[in-house]
Design an enzyme around this catalytic site. Structure first.
Site, PDB file in Angstrom:
ATOM      1  N   HIS A 188       0.821  -1.220   0.000  1.00  0.00           N
ATOM      2  CA  HIS A 188       0.000   0.000   0.000  1.00  0.00           C
ATOM      3  C   HIS A 188       0.849   1.263   0.000  1.00  0.00           C
ATOM      4  O   HIS A 188       0.419   2.313  -0.444  1.00  0.00           O
ATOM      5  CB  HIS A 188      -1.008  -0.025   1.139  1.00  0.00           C
ATOM      6  CG  HIS A 188      -2.154  -0.911   0.813  1.00  0.00           C
ATOM      7  ND1 HIS A 188      -2.212  -2.214   1.230  1.00  0.00           N
ATOM      8  CD2 HIS A 188      -3.230  -0.709   0.029  1.00  0.00           C
ATOM      9  CE1 HIS A 188      -3.308  -2.760   0.731  1.00  0.00           C
ATOM     10  NE2 HIS A 188      -3.940  -1.875  -0.001  1.00  0.00           N
ATOM     11  N   GLU A 427     -11.896  -9.756  -5.578  1.00  0.00           N
ATOM     12  CA  GLU A 427     -10.459  -9.791  -5.299  1.00  0.00           C
ATOM     13  C   GLU A 427     -10.053 -11.092  -4.608  1.00  0.00           C
ATOM     14  O   GLU A 427      -8.923 -11.225  -4.152  1.00  0.00           O
ATOM     15  CB  GLU A 427     -10.026  -8.574  -4.476  1.00  0.00           C
ATOM     16  CG  GLU A 427     -10.792  -8.338  -3.210  1.00  0.00           C
ATOM     17  CD  GLU A 427     -10.343  -7.070  -2.483  1.00  0.00           C
ATOM     18  OE1 GLU A 427      -9.254  -6.533  -2.761  1.00  0.00           O
ATOM     19  OE2 GLU A 427     -11.102  -6.628  -1.597  1.00  0.00           O
ATOM     20  N   ASP A 451      -5.071  -7.973  -4.794  1.00  0.00           N
ATOM     21  CA  ASP A 451      -5.344  -9.136  -3.947  1.00  0.00           C
ATOM     22  C   ASP A 451      -5.672 -10.363  -4.792  1.00  0.00           C
ATOM     23  O   ASP A 451      -5.270 -11.470  -4.451  1.00  0.00           O
ATOM     24  CB  ASP A 451      -6.477  -8.833  -2.964  1.00  0.00           C
ATOM     25  CG  ASP A 451      -5.947  -8.054  -1.761  1.00  0.00           C
ATOM     26  OD1 ASP A 451      -4.885  -8.445  -1.249  1.00  0.00           O
ATOM     27  OD2 ASP A 451      -6.572  -7.062  -1.360  1.00  0.00           O
ATOM     28  N   CYS A 498      -9.994  -1.976 -10.463  1.00  0.00           N
ATOM     29  CA  CYS A 498      -9.452  -0.880  -9.655  1.00  0.00           C
ATOM     30  C   CYS A 498      -8.093  -1.247  -9.049  1.00  0.00           C
ATOM     31  O   CYS A 498      -7.497  -0.447  -8.345  1.00  0.00           O
ATOM     32  CB  CYS A 498     -10.430  -0.453  -8.567  1.00  0.00           C
ATOM     33  SG  CYS A 498     -10.764  -1.741  -7.373  1.00  0.00           S
TER      34      CYS A 498
END
Ligand code: PEP
Ligand code: MG
Length: 537
Positions: A188, A427, A451, A498
């Site tokens: 992240h 995901e 993910d 996304c």
């Protein structure tokens, strides 16, 4: 001149001075002191200095994030005035004839444990605050400055590692680039670097603290050059200028459609972490927001953000987007996104653990507060809600029940609510495989390739050592994406991507041919992806 290689996670060139950032906890050694009165005076002086630091931070924060969010620095200053805390420090110094650093560290540990064991959530959350204030005083006693404060000049930040919560707390205007020894391309922190559009490298084996040294970060070649020779510096100044020119060329695509030569249109939206990213979204001409990672509001807070705080943030985003679609994902805490006040247990496999919707469904009070804020904000623009980490139809049905109850409650209280699409992230392999069934219960799908890749390939996205095995274009993943798009269209709903793969321009044509309806990417990737779409013959 020293040169180090690394993996680029965001392209671009940065030239500037280094600031080395360390999160190492202060090492405190117990020392015997003769003059305990003098030691207590040392403590009092350090405490006063820490309070002054906090007052300065409060003043700065009020301007940047408003009074409510800045209040935490006042709370910390007040905690430092607390008699129980101060008596404990003085008592340890006197009775154990020990140094102030040790007395503060012991007091901090003791009080933090007492708070952590309380039943009340508010007091539990104070546990992290006590640790924070103790560390601040110890830093002052040791004469060490807070390396999270970046100073006045923008810097290249070099760190062993950066957690998402550390990254979001940094002043984005002061960051030219990130370089870390640990971390991976899909962490992240790397995603945040791309949102901020600053060149960033991970996996760089630098050999020391080069604070103050001149440095070049080459996010194209994955290189960090420290103390560059004048001719190298000059070469990079020219490169940076060319980079800026290229950005200007891409800027000419602003206002143009995301349309292929044969006339197929794709929605191109932006990913954001908080309202502070809106400038980049508007500046890069995004058609909407395809993923607002709402958990960053929680990561930036010292305590659960209230309904009003969340409502204000969501309202600001939908209002700023002026009727364009804004998809807000409910909180995805857990795994690498840890927040002290959630008091999550340490887990053997956090990525496969208690995270995201699993927390929301077992702690509905947190979920309901967020949903209330979201539905209230929906009256001010075009808001959609998206749920992360889904694995079953059963979860979706439970979510819909809660969401319906929240809407009814709000209506009864007289709050206006807009038209809200509710979708899910695909995901997990389970969600992709069950997408035909899931599609019957939701308004849209958004594929979280970060993910989905880690779970499909069984590769921890945080583990830099596994990068050589991480095939972002693995056929298994592409097959799953194609299947999800097909299943969604059969059920009459739309599918977007996304995850970071959505910005991979080598795959834009593949995704468009699969029939993808939307791509949501970091704001800085909007124009390059628009170009890739327009280049499809
Ligand atoms: C994803 O998993 O692809 C995604 C978009 O969510 P996050 O990266 O926040 O886990
Ligand atoms: Mg995800």
């Amino acid at each position: 001149m020293r040169e180090f290689a690394g993996k680029s996670v965001c392209k671009g060139i940065a030239i500037g001075k280094i600031k080395y950032f360390t999160t190492k906890e202060n090492t405190v050694v117990k020392r015997k002191v003769q003059d305990t009165d003098a030691e207590i005076e040392r403590y009092e002086a350090a405490k006063q200095k820490a309070i002054e630091e906090l007052e300065n931070l409060y003043e700065k924060a009020v301007v940047k994030v408003g009074e409510d969010n800045a209040a935490i620095f006042n709370v910390h200053a007040m905690m430092l005035e607390d008699d129980d805390f101060n008596d404990s420090v003085a008592n340890i110094i006197t009775t154990q004839q020990t140094n102030a650093e040790y007395a503060v560290a012991s007091t901090g540990d003791n009080f933090s444990e007492i708070f952590a064991n309380m039943d009340d959530d508010y007091f539990k959350a104070r546990s992290a605050d006590v640790k924070d204030i103790a560390e601040r005083v110890i830093r002052v006693l040791q004469g060490v400055t807070d390396s999270r404060e970046l100073g006045d000049e923008p810097v290249i930040l070099v760190a062993e590692d950066l957690s998402p919560s550390e990254t979001v707390q940094m002043d984005k205007d002061k960051l030219l680039s990130f370089v870390t020894r640990l971390g991976s391309a899909n962490s992240h922190t790397a995603i945040l670097a791309r949102t901020m559009a600053i060149p960033a490298l991970v996996g760089v084996e630098f050999d020391g603290d080069y604070t103050g040294h001149m440095c070049i970060v080459d996010g194209y070649e994955g290189r960090m050059i420290i103390d560059p020779k004048e001719e190298v510096l000059e070469k990079y100044r020219v490169k940076k200028e060319a980079d800026d020119t290229n950005k200007a060329l891409l800027a000419e695509l602003k206002g143009k459609e995301n349309i292929t030569a044969s006339g197929k249109k794709i929605n191109l939206y932006a990913n954001i972490g908080n309202p502070g990213d809106l400038g980049a979204v508007l500046n890069n001409d995004a058609g909407g927001i395809g993923l607002f990672r709402s958990e960053f509001l929680y990561l930036e807070s010292k305590d659960y953000p209230t309904e009003e705080e969340q409502f204000a943030a969501y309202k600001k985003v939908v209002e700023a987007m002026g009727g364009k679609k804004v998809i807000i994902r409910t909180l995805d805490i857990g795994a690498d996104k840890q927040v002290d006040y959630f008091h999550l247990d340490k887990e053997e496999n956090p990525a496969l653990g208690y995270r995201a919707i699993r927390i929301c469904l077992t702690r509905p009070e947190i979920f309901k507060t967020q949903l209330r804020a979201l539905f209230r904000a929906s009256a001010y623009g075009n808001l959609s809600i998206m749920y992360p980490m889904i694995i079953s139809v059963d979860e979706v049905l439970k979510i819909k029940e809660i969401s319906k109850a929240v809407r009814e409650e709000l209506k009864a209280e007289g709050f206006p609510i807009g038209e809200v699409e509710e979708g899910i992230m695909i995901e997990t392999p389970a969600a992709a495989i069950m997408s035909d069934e899931l599609a019957k219960h939701v308004d849209f799908f958004s594929i979280g390739t970060n993910d989905l890749t880690q779970y499909t390939l069984a590769i921890d996205r945080q583990n830099a050592k596994l990068e050589p095995f991480y095939d972002a274009h693995h056929p298994a993943l592409l097959k799953l994406i194609e299947m999800v798009v097909e299943n969604s269209h059969k059920a009459g709903i739309w599918t977007g991507i996304c995850g970071e793969l959505g910005a991979d321009t080598e795959l834009t044509e593949t995704f468009v041919k699969m029939g993808i309806d939307e791509l949501s990417v970091a704001p800085g990737a909007i124009l390059p992806v628009r170009k890739a779409i327009r280049d499809i013959r």
